[in-house]
Motif scaffolding. Structure first.
Motif, mmCIF file in Angstrom:
data_model
loop_
_atom_site.group_PDB
_atom_site.id
_atom_site.type_symbol
_atom_site.label_atom_id
_atom_site.label_comp_id
_atom_site.label_asym_id
_atom_site.label_seq_id
_atom_site.Cartn_x
_atom_site.Cartn_y
_atom_site.Cartn_z
ATOM 1 N N ASP A 1 13.985 2.457 6.517
ATOM 2 C CA ASP A 1 12.643 2.499 7.096
ATOM 3 C C ASP A 1 11.829 3.683 6.610
ATOM 4 N N LEU A 2 10.529 3.506 6.739
ATOM 5 C CA LEU A 2 9.604 4.638 6.699
ATOM 6 C C LEU A 2 8.895 4.593 8.038
ATOM 7 N N ASP A 3 9.181 5.598 8.876
ATOM 8 C CA ASP A 3 8.613 5.635 10.211
ATOM 9 C C ASP A 3 8.877 4.313 10.954
ATOM 10 N N GLU A 4 10.122 3.839 10.880
ATOM 11 C CA GLU A 4 10.620 2.647 11.591
ATOM 12 C C GLU A 4 10.123 1.308 11.027
ATOM 13 N N LYS A 5 9.339 1.324 9.979
ATOM 14 C CA LYS A 5 8.842 0.053 9.448
ATOM 15 C C LYS A 5 9.402 -0.237 8.055
ATOM 16 N N TYR A 6 9.169 -1.451 7.610
ATOM 17 C CA TYR A 6 9.523 -1.953 6.266
ATOM 18 C C TYR A 6 11.015 -2.227 6.086
ATOM 19 N N ARG A 7 11.780 -2.265 7.192
ATOM 20 C CA ARG A 7 13.210 -2.557 7.082
ATOM 21 C C ARG A 7 13.443 -3.988 6.595
ATOM 22 N N ASN A 8 12.444 -4.848 6.771
ATOM 23 C CA ASN A 8 12.575 -6.277 6.490
ATOM 24 C C ASN A 8 12.452 -6.637 5.011
ATOM 25 N N LEU A 9 11.982 -5.721 4.182
ATOM 26 C CA LEU A 9 11.776 -6.066 2.777
ATOM 27 C C LEU A 9 13.116 -6.425 2.122
ATOM 28 N N PRO A 10 13.152 -7.485 1.306
ATOM 29 C CA PRO A 10 14.430 -7.919 0.726
ATOM 30 C C PRO A 10 14.859 -7.104 -0.492
ATOM 31 N N TYR A 11 14.029 -6.156 -0.901
ATOM 32 C CA TYR A 11 14.322 -5.305 -2.062
ATOM 33 C C TYR A 11 14.251 -3.841 -1.626
ATOM 34 N N LEU A 12 14.629 -2.950 -2.543
ATOM 35 C CA LEU A 12 14.534 -1.507 -2.287
ATOM 36 C C LEU A 12 13.414 -0.938 -3.138
ATOM 37 N N ALA A 13 12.512 -0.206 -2.481
ATOM 38 C CA ALA A 13 11.345 0.313 -3.181
ATOM 39 C C ALA A 13 11.214 1.809 -2.968
ATOM 40 N N VAL A 14 10.573 2.469 -3.930
ATOM 41 C CA VAL A 14 10.271 3.888 -3.803
ATOM 42 C C VAL A 14 8.894 4.027 -3.171
ATOM 43 N N ALA A 15 8.825 4.854 -2.127
ATOM 44 C CA ALA A 15 7.547 5.062 -1.444
ATOM 45 C C ALA A 15 6.654 5.975 -2.268
ATOM 46 N N LYS A 16 5.366 5.803 -2.087
ATOM 47 C CA LYS A 16 4.410 6.703 -2.729
ATOM 48 C C LYS A 16 4.612 8.125 -2.227
ATOM 49 N N GLU A 17 4.202 9.093 -3.010
ATOM 50 C CA GLU A 17 4.271 10.493 -2.594
ATOM 51 C C GLU A 17 3.595 10.662 -1.244
ATOM 52 N N GLN A 18 4.194 11.535 -0.420
ATOM 53 C CA GLN A 18 3.638 11.787 0.899
ATOM 54 C C GLN A 18 2.341 12.578 0.779
ATOM 55 N N LYS A 19 1.316 12.122 1.499
ATOM 56 C CA LYS A 19 0.061 12.897 1.533
ATOM 57 C C LYS A 19 0.242 14.054 2.513
ATOM 58 N N GLN A 20 -0.064 15.251 2.106
ATOM 59 C CA GLN A 20 0.129 16.416 2.987
ATOM 60 C C GLN A 20 -1.050 16.594 3.935
ATOM 61 N N GLU B 1 0.809 -1.223 0.000
ATOM 62 C CA GLU B 1 0.000 0.000 0.000
ATOM 63 C C GLU B 1 0.842 1.273 0.000
ATOM 64 N N ILE B 2 2.072 1.175 0.435
ATOM 65 C CA ILE B 2 2.876 2.405 0.490
ATOM 66 C C ILE B 2 3.994 2.428 -0.572
ATOM 67 N N ILE B 3 4.156 1.302 -1.271
ATOM 68 C CA ILE B 3 5.194 1.237 -2.313
ATOM 69 C C ILE B 3 4.652 1.734 -3.646
ATOM 70 N N ASP B 4 5.405 2.618 -4.269
ATOM 71 C CA ASP B 4 5.055 3.063 -5.617
ATOM 72 C C ASP B 4 5.613 2.069 -6.645
ATOM 73 N N HIS B 5 6.908 1.813 -6.568
ATOM 74 C CA HIS B 5 7.508 0.796 -7.444
ATOM 75 C C HIS B 5 8.805 0.277 -6.828
ATOM 76 N N ILE B 6 9.240 -0.888 -7.301
ATOM 77 C CA ILE B 6 10.507 -1.454 -6.830
ATOM 78 C C ILE B 6 11.640 -0.817 -7.617
ATOM 79 N N LEU B 7 12.624 -0.310 -6.871
ATOM 80 C CA LEU B 7 13.760 0.367 -7.506
ATOM 81 C C LEU B 7 14.869 -0.632 -7.824
#
Ligand code: IMP
Ligand code: MG
Length: 180
Positions: free
Chosen positions: A161-180, A5-11
Motif C-alpha cells: 500500500d501507499l497510505d492504505e491504498k492501491y493494494r488491489n493492483l495486480p502488478y508491482l509499481a514504483v511510486a512517483k517521488e514524494q512531494k515534500q 497519477e501516483i505510479i511512476d512505472h511498472i516494476l
C-alpha cells in the motif's frame, strides 16, 4: 488519486508476478511433502500473495493470520518500533510454519515475527517473501524463499500500500517521488 497519477512505472507486471508465484508454490510443495504445514500471513500486505501462493501449493496445509504494525513516521518509512495487533488462532507448537510476507525492507518486522514465533516452539520456521530490498537491511534476517530482489524504491500494488491504498493492483509499481 487514481493509480495512474501516483505510479511512476511498472516494476513487475502481473504475468511475471504470477509466474514467479507458481514457481515458489512448486518449490514449497516439494519441500513440505509429509509435513504439517501452516502458512502464516502477515496482514495486511501479505494477503494478495498468500491467496495466490496457497493455490499453487499442492500439499495439504492450513493458513492463519497475524497483524503487525510498525509505528510510522511517514507514509514510506517505519520507525522500528514493532507491535502485535492481532495474534494467530492456531497453536504452532511442533508444526512446520512458513511465514508469508509481502516485503522485507529494514528487516525489523520480520525479526520481530521470527522472535515471536520461535518462542512458541514450532518444529520448523521459515520465511517466504515476495519482495526483498537487500540494500535497506538494518537487521539480518534469514529468508528461505524470495520472489524478487528489488532496488531501494517505494513500491505499491499486489498487497503493498501507499497510505492504505492501491493494494488491489495486480502488478508491482514504483511510486512517483514524494512531494515534500
Ligand atoms: P521492515 O520492517 O522495514 O522490513 O518493513 C516492513 C513493512 O514496511 C512491510 O511489511 C511493508 O508494510 C512496509 N514497506 C516497506 N517497503 C515498502 C514499499 O516499498 N512499499 C510499501 N510498503 C513497504
Ligand atoms: Mg504497509
Amino acid at each position: 488519486m487514481l493509480a495512474e497519477e501516483i505510479i511512476d512505472h511498472i516494476l513487475i507486471d502481473a504475468e511475471t508476478v504470477q509466474r514467479r508465484v507458481a514457481e515458489l508454490g512448486q518449490a514449497i510443495s516439494a519441500d513440505y511433502q509429509g509435513k504439517d504445514l501452516v502458512l502464516i500471513c502477515s496482514l495486511k500486505g501479505g494477503v494478495a500473495f498468500l491467496t495466490d501462493l496457497m493455490r499453487q501449493i499442492s500439499v495439504p496445509h492450513e493458513i492463519d493470520f497475524m497483524a503487525i504494525s510498525s509505528y510510522g513516521v511517514g507514509q514510506r518509512e517505519s520507525t522500528g518500533a514493532v507491535r502485535l495487533i492481532m495474534d494467530l488462532e492456531a497453536n504452532i507448537q511442533g508444526r512446520d510454519v512458513l511465514i508469508v510476507e509481502d516485503i522485507v525492507d529494514s528487516g525489523r518486522t520480520m525479526n520481530y515475527l521470527l522472535r515471536t514465533l520461535w518462542a512458541r516452539q514450532p518444529a520448523s520456521l521459515r520465511v517466504c517473501t515476495l519482495l526483498n530490498k537487500p540494500s535497506r537491511r538494518a537487521l539480518d534476517v534469514p529468508l528461505d524463499y524470495i520472489g524478487f530482489d528489488i532496488p531501494d524504491e517505494f513500491v505499491l500494488g499486489y498487497g503493498l500500500d501507499l497510505d492504505e491504498k492501491y493494494r488491489n493492483l495486480p502488478y508491482l509499481a514504483v511510486a512517483k517521488e514524494q512531494k515534500q
